[in-house]
Design a protein around this motif. Structure first.
Motif, short mmCIF file in Angstrom:
data_model
loop_
_atom_site.label_atom_id
_atom_site.label_comp_id
_atom_site.label_asym_id
_atom_site.label_seq_id
_atom_site.Cartn_x
_atom_site.Cartn_y
_atom_site.Cartn_z
N MET A 3 -5.79 -15.36 -3.30
CA MET A 3 -4.90 -15.28 -2.14
C MET A 3 -3.58 -14.67 -2.58
SD MET A 3 -5.01 -15.90 1.07
CE MET A 3 -3.76 -14.99 1.99
N PRO A 4 -3.57 -13.35 -2.84
CA PRO A 4 -2.37 -12.70 -3.38
C PRO A 4 -1.24 -12.62 -2.35
CG PRO A 4 -4.08 -11.08 -2.92
CD PRO A 4 -4.70 -12.42 -2.69
N LEU A 5 -0.04 -12.52 -2.85
CA LEU A 5 1.13 -12.49 -1.97
C LEU A 5 1.15 -11.27 -1.07
CD1 LEU A 5 3.86 -13.76 -4.47
CD2 LEU A 5 2.83 -15.01 -2.56
N GLU A 6 0.71 -10.13 -1.58
CA GLU A 6 0.71 -8.92 -0.75
C GLU A 6 -0.19 -9.11 0.46
OE1 GLU A 6 1.99 -5.49 0.69
OE2 GLU A 6 2.78 -6.44 -1.11
N GLU A 7 -1.30 -9.82 0.28
CA GLU A 7 -2.18 -10.05 1.42
C GLU A 7 -1.52 -10.99 2.43
OE1 GLU A 7 -6.78 -11.28 2.54
OE2 GLU A 7 -6.10 -11.44 0.46
N SER A 8 -0.82 -12.01 1.95
CA SER A 8 -0.09 -12.89 2.87
C SER A 8 0.93 -12.11 3.68
CB SER A 8 0.60 -14.02 2.09
OG SER A 8 -0.33 -14.91 1.55
N ILE A 9 1.61 -11.17 3.02
CA ILE A 9 2.59 -10.33 3.72
C ILE A 9 1.90 -9.49 4.79
CG2 ILE A 9 4.17 -8.38 3.42
CD1 ILE A 9 4.74 -9.50 0.56
N GLU A 10 0.76 -8.89 4.45
CA GLU A 10 0.06 -8.03 5.40
C GLU A 10 -0.51 -8.83 6.57
OE1 GLU A 10 0.46 -5.03 5.45
OE2 GLU A 10 1.20 -4.64 3.42
N ILE A 11 -1.04 -10.03 6.30
CA ILE A 11 -1.55 -10.87 7.39
C ILE A 11 -0.41 -11.24 8.35
CG2 ILE A 11 -2.46 -13.18 7.91
CD1 ILE A 11 -4.19 -12.89 5.37
N ALA A 12 0.76 -11.55 7.79
CA ALA A 12 1.92 -11.83 8.63
C ALA A 12 2.31 -10.61 9.46
CB ALA A 12 3.09 -12.29 7.77
N GLY A 13 2.19 -9.42 8.85
CA GLY A 13 2.50 -8.19 9.58
C GLY A 13 1.53 -7.93 10.72
N ILE A 14 0.25 -8.19 10.49
CA ILE A 14 -0.75 -8.03 11.55
C ILE A 14 -0.46 -9.00 12.69
CG2 ILE A 14 -3.20 -8.17 12.13
CD1 ILE A 14 -3.72 -7.55 9.11
N THR A 15 -0.10 -10.23 12.33
CA THR A 15 0.25 -11.22 13.35
C THR A 15 1.44 -10.75 14.18
OG1 THR A 15 -0.55 -12.98 11.89
CG2 THR A 15 0.83 -13.64 13.74
N ASP A 16 2.45 -10.18 13.53
CA ASP A 16 3.59 -9.62 14.25
C ASP A 16 3.13 -8.57 15.26
OD1 ASP A 16 5.30 -11.17 12.74
OD2 ASP A 16 5.99 -9.52 11.45
N LEU A 17 2.23 -7.68 14.84
CA LEU A 17 1.76 -6.61 15.72
C LEU A 17 0.92 -7.17 16.89
CD1 LEU A 17 0.78 -3.95 13.03
CD2 LEU A 17 2.75 -3.90 14.58
N ILE A 18 0.14 -8.21 16.62
CA ILE A 18 -0.63 -8.83 17.71
C ILE A 18 0.32 -9.41 18.74
CG2 ILE A 18 -2.12 -10.81 18.26
CD1 ILE A 18 -3.62 -10.21 15.62
#
Length: 326
Positions: free
Chosen positions: A298-313
């Protein structure tokens, strides 16, 4: 290894129950806003040091790791303070309220040379570890589509945090992170197109459907559903080029059903004991002992990207505010 808990609610209870299956964990302190509830929790679990000020807890020198089990609206300030005090942090999901907050937490961990991981417990269950290896093996070719859903019926209460925007309410962040992180785990990249629609109430989403397209020659896709209305089966269905994998109860799975193109079906069992948080706790401790500052699973970059996708949703949902229900 000495741990402290920030928050003494239901998730903290599951954390303590899970320690039956983890060795060398010593919970030496806990923080809670409600002093009476804090003392009840600490009395029940034999925790000596009790704080209603989390910064005072962070100043306790023998604390090595902090587990954040507070509502996600306050994760950023609780986590960044812990990191700045030199504590390793295992933070409940979502780690923060936006991509930018998540990125800043990641940067704070690097600057203070400490470990940080989003507590995506789902990813560490034996069935899901097997699934990640199965995808990498290419046995069924490439994954083409992920269909994952997680919803539950919760009585509407405009004063409860699920339904209050100022308290981080909304189903996509609270529950939808599970199917979203699952699609991210399978495809291992960021979607190139996002569509989302749902039902809004009191300024937050109470049901959300998101359709994601991932980069690739054949336009790989995911359909995600989440909500506080209606009980779903909590199932993930992955279509591959050469078969299908079905994961019942994908958040905490104990079995996987694999079917090839000829219809041959195999059910694989992955039993586990306890609530199941012990897998991520063990992993975090292994990383810390090895000197790692983040997890490969569960790398930090993936956590950042998942948060970014949530923002876009949520941006997509804002465009369709006509679906607001009074």
């Amino acid at each position: 290894m000495n741990w402290a808990l920030i928050g003494v609610g239901n998730i903290a209870e599951l954390f303590m129950q899970s320690l039956t299956w983890v060795e060398e964990v010593n919970v030496v302190a806990a923080y809670g806003r409600n002093e009476e509830r804090l003392h009840r929790f600490c009395d029940r679990w034999g925790i000596q040091n009790r704080y209603t000020d989390y910064t005072a807890l962070y100043e306790q020198n023998d604390i090595e790791v902090v587990y954040l089990a507070t509502p996600h609206i306050v994760h950023y300030r609780h986590a960044v303070s812990a990191l700045e005090h030199g504590k390793h942090v295992l933070c409940e999901k979502p780690m923060a309220m936006s991509r930018e907050e998540t990125r800043m937490l990641s940067e704070a961990a690097r600057q203070n040379d400490v470990f940080l991981m989003e507590a995506m417990w789902t990813r560490f269950f034996p069935a899901n570890i097997w699934l990640q290896k199965f995808v990498e093996s290419g046995r069924f070719g490439r994954p083409l589509n992920v269909n994952a859903e997680f919803s539950f019926a919760y009585p509407y209460d405009p004063d409860y945090r699920f339904f209050r925007k100022d308290l981080g309410g909304g189903c996509m962040r609270s529950a939808g992170i599970y199917p979203l992180a699952y699609a991210s785990m399978i495809f291992g990249c960021v979607p190139c197109r996002i569509s989302a629609f749902g039902e809004m109430r009191n300024g937050v989403d109470v049901r959300t459907t998101a359709i994601l397209q991932f980069p690739g020659e054949h336009g790989r896709t995911a359909q995600l559903y989440t909500g506080f209305q209606g009980q779903s089966q909590c199932m993930a269905n992955i279509a591959f080029e050469k078969g299908n994998v079905l994961i019942p109860d994908f958040i905490h799975p104990s079995r996987v059903i694999v079917t090839d193109l000829d219809g041959h079906r195999e059910e694989m069992l992955f039993p586990y004991e306890g609530p199941g948080l012990h897998y991520e706790i063990r992993h975090a401790m292994e990383c810390i002992r090895a000197g790692h500052k983040e997890s490969e699973i569960m790398p930090l970059e993936e956590s950042i990207e998942i948060a970014g996708i949530t923002d876009l949703i949520y941006q997509e949902l804002e465009k369709a505010k006509g679906n607001e229900v009074n």
